[in-house]
Design a protein around this motif. Sequence first.
Motif, PDB file in Angstrom:
ATOM      1  N   PHE A 184       0.791  -1.222   0.030  1.00  9.96           N
ATOM      2  CA  PHE A 184      -0.111   0.131   0.102  1.00  9.96           C
ATOM      3  C   PHE A 184       0.789   1.281  -0.032  1.00  9.96           C
ATOM      4  O   PHE A 184       2.182   1.039   0.251  1.00  9.96           O
ATOM      5  CB  PHE A 184      -0.872   0.021   1.203  1.00  9.96           C
ATOM      6  N   GLY A 185       0.275   2.202  -0.145  1.00  7.09           N
ATOM      7  CA  GLY A 185       0.841   3.780  -0.088  1.00  7.09           C
ATOM      8  C   GLY A 185       1.978   4.054  -1.182  1.00  7.09           C
ATOM      9  O   GLY A 185       2.178   3.087  -2.240  1.00  7.09           O
ATOM     10  N   LYS A 186       2.502   5.068  -0.667  1.00  2.00           N
ATOM     11  CA  LYS A 186       3.844   5.497  -1.682  1.00  2.00           C
ATOM     12  C   LYS A 186       4.921   4.567  -1.856  1.00  2.00           C
ATOM     13  O   LYS A 186       5.737   4.793  -2.636  1.00  2.00           O
ATOM     14  CB  LYS A 186       4.389   6.897  -1.105  1.00  2.00           C
ATOM     15  N   TYR A 187       5.155   3.602  -0.638  1.00  2.00           N
ATOM     16  CA  TYR A 187       6.280   2.640  -0.988  1.00  2.00           C
ATOM     17  C   TYR A 187       5.581   1.370  -1.298  1.00  2.00           C
ATOM     18  O   TYR A 187       6.285   0.235  -1.232  1.00  2.00           O
ATOM     19  CB  TYR A 187       6.900   2.669   0.419  1.00  2.00           C
ATOM     20  N   LYS A 188       4.500   1.310  -2.076  1.00  2.00           N
ATOM     21  CA  LYS A 188       4.169  -0.246  -2.347  1.00  2.00           C
ATOM     22  C   LYS A 188       4.915  -0.879  -3.608  1.00  2.00           C
ATOM     23  O   LYS A 188       5.483  -0.329  -4.336  1.00  2.00           O
ATOM     24  CB  LYS A 188       2.542   0.146  -3.180  1.00  2.00           C
ATOM     25  N   GLY A 189       5.402  -2.133  -2.866  1.00  2.00           N
ATOM     26  CA  GLY A 189       6.152  -3.065  -3.888  1.00  2.00           C
ATOM     27  C   GLY A 189       7.735  -2.778  -3.176  1.00  2.00           C
ATOM     28  O   GLY A 189       8.453  -3.526  -3.938  1.00  2.00           O
ATOM     29  N   ARG A 190       7.694  -1.625  -2.283  1.00  2.00           N
ATOM     30  CA  ARG A 190       9.134  -1.574  -1.809  1.00  2.00           C
ATOM     31  C   ARG A 190       9.564  -2.503  -0.595  1.00  2.00           C
ATOM     32  O   ARG A 190       8.595  -2.840   0.044  1.00  2.00           O
ATOM     33  CB  ARG A 190       9.532  -0.165  -1.347  1.00  2.00           C
ATOM     34  N   VAL A 191      10.639  -2.848  -0.516  1.00  2.00           N
ATOM     35  CA  VAL A 191      11.035  -3.695   0.611  1.00  2.00           C
ATOM     36  C   VAL A 191      11.056  -2.897   1.735  1.00  2.00           C
ATOM     37  O   VAL A 191      11.604  -1.870   1.928  1.00  2.00           O
ATOM     38  CB  VAL A 191      12.696  -4.435   0.219  1.00  2.00           C
ATOM     39  N   VAL A 192      10.457  -3.658   2.727  1.00  2.00           N
ATOM     40  CA  VAL A 192      10.160  -2.820   3.983  1.00  2.00           C
ATOM     41  C   VAL A 192      11.302  -2.346   4.905  1.00  2.00           C
ATOM     42  O   VAL A 192      11.596  -1.419   5.159  1.00  2.00           O
ATOM     43  CB  VAL A 192       9.501  -3.863   5.271  1.00  2.00           C
ATOM     44  N   ALA A 193      12.292  -3.217   4.730  1.00  2.00           N
ATOM     45  CA  ALA A 193      13.666  -3.313   5.716  1.00  2.00           C
ATOM     46  C   ALA A 193      14.204  -1.965   4.850  1.00  2.00           C
ATOM     47  O   ALA A 193      14.898  -1.169   5.467  1.00  2.00           O
ATOM     48  CB  ALA A 193      14.488  -4.336   5.832  1.00  2.00           C
ATOM     49  N   GLU A 194      14.395  -1.700   3.529  1.00  2.00           N
ATOM     50  CA  GLU A 194      14.806  -0.702   2.744  1.00  2.00           C
ATOM     51  C   GLU A 194      14.256   0.600   2.988  1.00  2.00           C
ATOM     52  O   GLU A 194      14.984   1.526   3.170  1.00  2.00           O
ATOM     53  CB  GLU A 194      14.939  -1.201   1.459  1.00  2.00           C
ATOM     54  N   VAL A 195      12.948   0.499   3.171  1.00  2.00           N
ATOM     55  CA  VAL A 195      12.327   1.784   3.476  1.00  2.00           C
ATOM     56  C   VAL A 195      12.627   2.487   4.728  1.00  2.00           C
ATOM     57  O   VAL A 195      12.764   3.603   5.086  1.00  2.00           O
ATOM     58  CB  VAL A 195      10.838   1.757   3.171  1.00  2.00           C
ATOM     59  N   PHE A 196      12.542   1.365   5.836  1.00  2.00           N
ATOM     60  CA  PHE A 196      12.839   1.820   6.929  1.00  2.00           C
ATOM     61  C   PHE A 196      14.276   2.305   7.125  1.00  2.00           C
ATOM     62  O   PHE A 196      14.541   3.312   8.021  1.00  2.00           O
ATOM     63  CB  PHE A 196      12.716   0.681   8.105  1.00  2.00           C
ATOM     64  N   ASN A 197      15.174   1.987   6.473  1.00  8.47           N
ATOM     65  CA  ASN A 197      16.638   2.238   6.480  1.00  8.47           C
ATOM     66  C   ASN A 197      16.737   3.718   6.010  1.00  8.47           C
ATOM     67  O   ASN A 197      17.187   4.494   6.439  1.00  8.47           O
ATOM     68  CB  ASN A 197      17.718   1.384   5.684  1.00  8.47           C
ATOM     69  N   GLU A 198      16.231   3.750   4.945  1.00  9.30           N
ATOM     70  CA  GLU A 198      16.012   5.246   4.281  1.00  9.30           C
ATOM     71  C   GLU A 198      15.153   6.178   4.887  1.00  9.30           C
ATOM     72  O   GLU A 198      15.609   7.341   5.074  1.00  9.30           O
ATOM     73  CB  GLU A 198      15.635   5.131   2.650  1.00  9.30           C
ATOM     74  N   GLU A 199      13.996   5.950   5.386  1.00 11.79           N
ATOM     75  CA  GLU A 199      13.184   6.779   6.228  1.00 11.79           C
ATOM     76  C   GLU A 199      12.776   6.309   7.464  1.00 11.79           C
ATOM     77  O   GLU A 199      11.550   5.866   7.430  1.00 11.79           O
ATOM     78  CB  GLU A 199      12.016   7.219   5.209  1.00 11.79           C
ATOM     79  N   PRO A 200      13.629   6.426   8.536  1.00 14.83           N
ATOM     80  CA  PRO A 200      13.043   5.694   9.868  1.00 14.83           C
ATOM     81  C   PRO A 200      11.765   6.275  10.312  1.00 14.83           C
ATOM     82  O   PRO A 200      11.104   5.422  11.125  1.00 14.83           O
ATOM     83  CB  PRO A 200      14.385   6.117  10.697  1.00 14.83           C
ATOM     84  N   ASN A 201      11.619   7.394   9.891  1.00 17.08           N
ATOM     85  CA  ASN A 201      10.212   8.028  10.461  1.00 17.08           C
ATOM     86  C   ASN A 201       9.035   7.382   9.847  1.00 17.08           C
ATOM     87  O   ASN A 201       8.043   7.410  10.568  1.00 17.08           O
ATOM     88  CB  ASN A 201      10.151   9.668  10.063  1.00 17.08           C
ATOM     89  N   TYR A 202       9.143   6.437   8.948  1.00 16.33           N
ATOM     90  CA  TYR A 202       7.876   5.707   8.407  1.00 16.33           C
ATOM     91  C   TYR A 202       7.515   4.604   9.272  1.00 16.33           C
ATOM     92  O   TYR A 202       6.478   4.422   9.268  1.00 16.33           O
ATOM     93  CB  TYR A 202       8.393   5.248   6.998  1.00 16.33           C
ATOM     94  N   TYR A 203       8.492   3.903  10.043  1.00 17.90           N
ATOM     95  CA  TYR A 203       8.096   3.122  10.822  1.00 17.90           C
ATOM     96  C   TYR A 203       7.473   3.857  12.137  1.00 17.90           C
ATOM     97  O   TYR A 203       6.171   3.353  12.611  1.00 17.90           O
ATOM     98  CB  TYR A 203       9.532   2.427  11.542  1.00 17.90           C
ATOM     99  N   ASP A 204       7.788   4.889  12.753  1.00 16.52           N
ATOM    100  CA  ASP A 204       7.102   5.445  13.705  1.00 16.52           C
ATOM    101  C   ASP A 204       5.886   6.068  13.190  1.00 16.52           C
ATOM    102  O   ASP A 204       4.731   6.105  13.910  1.00 16.52           O
ATOM    103  CB  ASP A 204       7.938   6.822  14.054  1.00 16.52           C
ATOM    104  N   TRP A 205       5.620   6.439  11.843  1.00 13.47           N
ATOM    105  CA  TRP A 205       4.268   6.679  11.541  1.00 13.47           C
ATOM    106  C   TRP A 205       3.240   5.767  11.318  1.00 13.47           C
ATOM    107  O   TRP A 205       2.325   5.711  11.816  1.00 13.47           O
ATOM    108  CB  TRP A 205       4.463   7.347  10.111  1.00 13.47           C
ATOM    109  N   MET A 206       3.765   4.419  11.038  1.00 14.66           N
ATOM    110  CA  MET A 206       2.864   3.258  11.006  1.00 14.66           C
ATOM    111  C   MET A 206       2.572   2.717  12.447  1.00 14.66           C
ATOM    112  O   MET A 206       1.343   2.676  12.831  1.00 14.66           O
ATOM    113  CB  MET A 206       3.616   2.136  10.396  1.00 14.66           C
ATOM    114  N   MET A 207       3.625   3.025  13.400  1.00 15.98           N
ATOM    115  CA  MET A 207       3.198   2.449  14.768  1.00 15.98           C
ATOM    116  C   MET A 207       2.109   3.513  15.436  1.00 15.98           C
ATOM    117  O   MET A 207       1.384   3.121  16.219  1.00 15.98           O
ATOM    118  CB  MET A 207       4.673   2.500  15.684  1.00 15.98           C
ATOM    119  N   LYS A 208       2.111   4.652  15.100  1.00 14.93           N
ATOM    120  CA  LYS A 208       1.110   5.734  15.674  1.00 14.93           C
ATOM    121  C   LYS A 208      -0.026   5.770  14.651  1.00 14.93           C
ATOM    122  O   LYS A 208      -1.020   6.446  15.318  1.00 14.93           O
ATOM    123  CB  LYS A 208       1.709   7.050  15.646  1.00 14.93           C
ATOM    124  N   GLY A 209      -0.120   4.911  13.516  1.00 15.96           N
ATOM    125  CA  GLY A 209      -1.211   5.067  12.661  1.00 15.96           C
ATOM    126  C   GLY A 209      -2.259   4.091  13.185  1.00 15.96           C
ATOM    127  O   GLY A 209      -2.188   3.351  13.830  1.00 15.96           O
TER     128      GLY A 209
END
Length: 256
Positions: free
Chosen positions: A211-236
């Motif tokens: 889903f979302g802007k990172y649809k199809g992207r590897v989760v670990a890679e996204v978290f490496n590049e944008e750590p705040n995305y994990y925080d956003w999901m945890m608060k979402g």
Amino acid sequence: MKLNLKRPIIFFDLETTGTDTSKDRIVEISMVKVSPDGEKTIKTRRLNPEMPIPAEATEVHHITDEDVKDCPTFKQIAKSLKAFMEGCDFGGFNSNRFDLPVLVEEFMRAGVDVDFRKPRYIDVQNIFHKKEERTLSAAYRFYCNKELGDAAHGAEADTLATYEVLLGQLERYDDLQNDVEFLAQYSTRNQTADFAGRIAYNEQGEEIFTFGKYKGRVVAEVFNEEPNYYDWMMKGDFPQYTKKIITEIKLRNRKF
């Protein structure tokens, strides 16, 4: 026909306050445990969802706030329910997409740890849709030559009908193997890491966003590049089980 089982399988159905798997609650749960020898144990329980039941939900399952006001909460039965489910596989109708995610969320709210990764899951609706494209009532008519009638949308009636439909499917289709492992694989639409389908696997077995802007992207890679995305999901507004999965991925990849 007798289902070929190596361990018990539980066919289950839920009636809920709505269709949001992360927020809505169970008002009735029915389970039919089928043992390898064919013996069936049926348990049906109404629950106090600790929230008002919307009128549109009552229109479907006919369960009101008054009906459940003196019933136990899910948390009160969670441990005994876990014991009943121990060592079982699962089956249902649209259960992989709805009933299972709702059940997982209820256990997490109750603070009862259930390992939902070990069981295999047969979604009878997925088999039916691959073969015929119908509803449960039509499936019951098609495979069992019976009518659900006014009993439709009652958890126990739907659960028993789902079990009978699977037996009917095995009778009708020669390419369906009477084996839980095969049926679980056959009735799975796409392999996902979480039950809500927010995290799937790519061909390399890596977790990816669906889903979302990172649809199809590897989760670990996204978290490496944008750590705040994990925080956003945890608060979402994501299911607790999805948050558990992304936390495991985060801890497994400590570059961030």
